[in-house]
Enzyme design. Structure first.
Site, PDB file in Angstrom:
ATOM      1  N   GLN A  90       0.648  -1.391   0.056  1.00  0.00           N
ATOM      2  CA  GLN A  90      -0.076  -0.078   0.017  1.00  0.00           C
ATOM      3  C   GLN A  90       0.906   1.231   0.014  1.00  0.00           C
ATOM      4  OE1 GLN A  90      -3.230  -0.303   3.220  1.00  0.00           O
ATOM      5  NE2 GLN A  90      -1.731  -1.524   3.880  1.00  0.00           N
ATOM      6  N   SER A 144       0.440   6.570   3.152  1.00  0.00           N
ATOM      7  CA  SER A 144       1.130   7.350   3.906  1.00  0.00           C
ATOM      8  C   SER A 144       1.923   8.214   3.161  1.00  0.00           C
ATOM      9  CB  SER A 144       1.651   6.901   5.152  1.00  0.00           C
ATOM     10  OG  SER A 144       0.685   5.837   5.912  1.00  0.00           O
ATOM     11  N   SER A 185       5.002  -1.144   4.327  1.00  0.00           N
ATOM     12  CA  SER A 185       5.875  -2.357   4.606  1.00  0.00           C
ATOM     13  C   SER A 185       6.071  -3.340   3.554  1.00  0.00           C
ATOM     14  CB  SER A 185       4.805  -3.036   5.408  1.00  0.00           C
ATOM     15  OG  SER A 185       4.174  -2.172   6.418  1.00  0.00           O
ATOM     16  N   GLU A 231      -8.326  -3.142   5.519  1.00  0.00           N
ATOM     17  CA  GLU A 231      -7.133  -2.718   6.355  1.00  0.00           C
ATOM     18  C   GLU A 231      -7.528  -2.818   7.763  1.00  0.00           C
ATOM     19  OE1 GLU A 231      -3.271  -0.032   6.100  1.00  0.00           O
ATOM     20  OE2 GLU A 231      -5.115   1.066   6.489  1.00  0.00           O
ATOM     21  N   SER A 280      -4.384   5.125  12.663  1.00  0.00           N
ATOM     22  CA  SER A 280      -4.084   5.195  14.187  1.00  0.00           C
ATOM     23  C   SER A 280      -5.383   5.006  15.141  1.00  0.00           C
ATOM     24  CB  SER A 280      -3.611   6.754  14.512  1.00  0.00           C
ATOM     25  OG  SER A 280      -4.334   7.527  14.537  1.00  0.00           O
ATOM     26  N   GLU A 327      -6.813   6.709  17.482  1.00  0.00           N
ATOM     27  CA  GLU A 327      -7.368   8.057  17.448  1.00  0.00           C
ATOM     28  C   GLU A 327      -8.460   8.162  16.295  1.00  0.00           C
ATOM     29  OE1 GLU A 327      -3.921   7.984  18.055  1.00  0.00           O
ATOM     30  OE2 GLU A 327      -3.762   8.345  19.991  1.00  0.00           O
TER      31      GLU A 327
END
Ligand SMILES: Cc1cc2nc3c(=O)[nH]c(=O)nc-3n(C[C@H](O)[C@H](O)[C@H](O)COP(=O)(O)OP(=O)(O)OC[C@H]3O[C@@H](n4cnc5c(N)ncnc54)[C@H](O)[C@@H]3O)c2cc1C
Length: 406
Positions: free
Chosen positions: A125, A128, A160, A243, A372, A374
């Site tokens: 992926q 980010s 990754s 995900e 995350s 949050e």
């Protein structure tokens, strides 16, 4: 219509096949820490494919088995003792390939899914960016149309295993004149195409699995678009659903293992015994709490999976298990460290405590990987509980008028 093989018959067949075809697992899977694991996993995936056990929940026309999640669960349980191609699980089989299955053209599905299930293609992926991963819709990697092609420029990070992969699913901005969610497109990018530079990043654990990519005028054919041009947010939302399911343990597409939890329960008991603290009431309480969390996690995963599959819960509910799994993973690590005490920091390189120390260094990843904790709370509060959306200064503003911290 041919009748599906019963789960019991399938389990028996799988048990016999595994015994005859796969070697026994050696030790706990600790992630793609050495480079040989990628080639080995490709071989193992090919063995599964040849034996008729690859992609148990994938449709037959793309090389899968067209079976149910119950068949997959049975295979996973039977395969625990064997060497399995676990690096295929996240993100290839559980995140990227299901996104292609949901959104790809027939040709994309035939090309990529077939190759993945035969062990010939690994996916990664590219979401980010160095400026931040949580505000995904605020990304600045761009793809500009040039005749029949797209030209990609920008940078992605925390990918990754990108160095060992073949294609990346990349979200890029294709229209700067509209608000941030409306000008994005998802692309399938060959990882080793001219113009892509990959740098590996060394983490505090010593792992070099993470990568940063730089795209300099990477030319992509028109059919690299996955989903609709400028429909990238809807497409990415589908990817994020897969995900969260993968990270939460509800994905039907993983084979052989749940996402790696740092320590499991029997290891905690063994650990307490090895440091001579099994009779310590405080340690027994810690083990009890860890056990309770595992049981709640299993029940939660089973219930949310069922309700997602039946449509009783909407896709954002995958955030519930994603959040709980992160908290559980961190709790298990914290308990293990409390039990091990100083030995977690001072163990010999081949001692149990050494892995524990490394797991502790990796601890915070559990609340970042897959979005995350949050952000999961935001999704749960806004999209499941109907609470007010958080303030965003850039809402509804054309992206080229949004101020960036450059
Ligand atoms: C093990 C691991 C594997 C990963 N694999 C990949 C991969 O393969 N591909 C990929 O693209 N990315 C990958 N990532 C990156 C991951 O998606 C990001 O780390 C994550 O989305 C958070 O982005 P960030 O690290 O840039 O933090 P930031 O977005 O900068 O956030 C920093 C902190 O601020 C908090 N925060 C930010 N915005 C808000 C808000 N609105 N409300 C409340 N809190 C907020 C965040 O929760 C976080 O704690 C991986 C990360 C890890 C740890």
């Amino acid at each position: 219509m041919t009748e599906l093989e019963s789960v019991a018959e399938f389990r028996d067949r799988a048990r016999r096949w595994l015994k005859d075809n796969l070697p026994a697992a050696t030790g706990r899977y600790s992630g793609p820490e050495n480079d040989d694991i990628w080639d080995r996993s490709r071989q193992l995936q090919r063995i599964l494919s040849d034996g008729g056990f690859a992609g148990i929940c994938y449709p037959k026309e793309y090389g899968g088995q067209g079976l149910t999640t119950a068949h997959q669960r049975a295979f996973t349980e039977e395969s625990f003792e064997y060497e399995m191609p676990l690096v295929f699980n996240i993100p290839t089989l559980s995140i990227c390939a299901p996104t292609i299955l949901d959104l790809g053209t027939e040709e994309q599905k035939r090309t990529h899914l077939t190759a993945v299930l035969r062990g010939e293609e690994l996916l990664v992926q590219f979401l980010s960016e160095p400026r931040g991963g949580s505000d995904l819709a605020g990304l600045t990697t761009r793809a500009d149309r040039d005749g029949d092609e797209w030209v990609l420029n920008g940078s992605k990070i925390w990918s990754s295993g990108a160095y060992a992969a073949d294609y990346g699913i990349c979200l890029a901005r294709t229209n700067w004149d509209v608000p941030k969610h409306e000008g994005l497109t998802l692309f399938l990018v060959p990882v080793h195409a001219p113009g892509v530079t990959i740098q590996r990043i060394k983490q505090v654990t010593g792992s070099t699995e993470f990568c940063q990519e730089f795209f300099d005028d990477v030319r992509l054919p028109a059919d690299s678009v996955l989903g609709e041009v400028n429909g990238g947010w809807a497409a990415a939302s589908r990817l994020l659903f897969h995900e969260r399911s993968a990270m939460g343990g509800t994905s039907p597409y993983m084979s052989g293992s749940r996402p790696r939890l740092s320590v499991d329960l029997s290891e905690l008991v063994e650990l307490a015994r090895s440091v001579g603290r099994l009779d310590d009431p405080a340690v027994r309480e810690d083990i009890g709490e860890a056990r309770a969390m595992f049981r709640v996690r299993d029940q939660l995963v089973a219930r949310v999976s069922r309700q997602l599959a039946s449509g009783e819960l909407p896709p954002p509910a995958s955030s519930i298990v994603r959040l709980f799994s992160a908290e559980n993973a961190q709790l298990q690590i914290d308990k293990a460290i409390r039990i091990a005490g100083a030995s977690a920091a001072t163990a010999a390189p081949d001692g149990t405590g050494r892995q524990l120390g490394i797991d502790y260094l990796f601890r915070n990843s559990w609340s970042l990987a897959g979005g995350s904790a949050e952000m999961s709370r935001n999704v749960i509060s806004e999209r499941l509980l109907g609470m007010p959306r958080e303030f965003a200064a850039d809402r509804g503003v054309p992206f080229n008028q949004v101020k960036h911290g450059r």
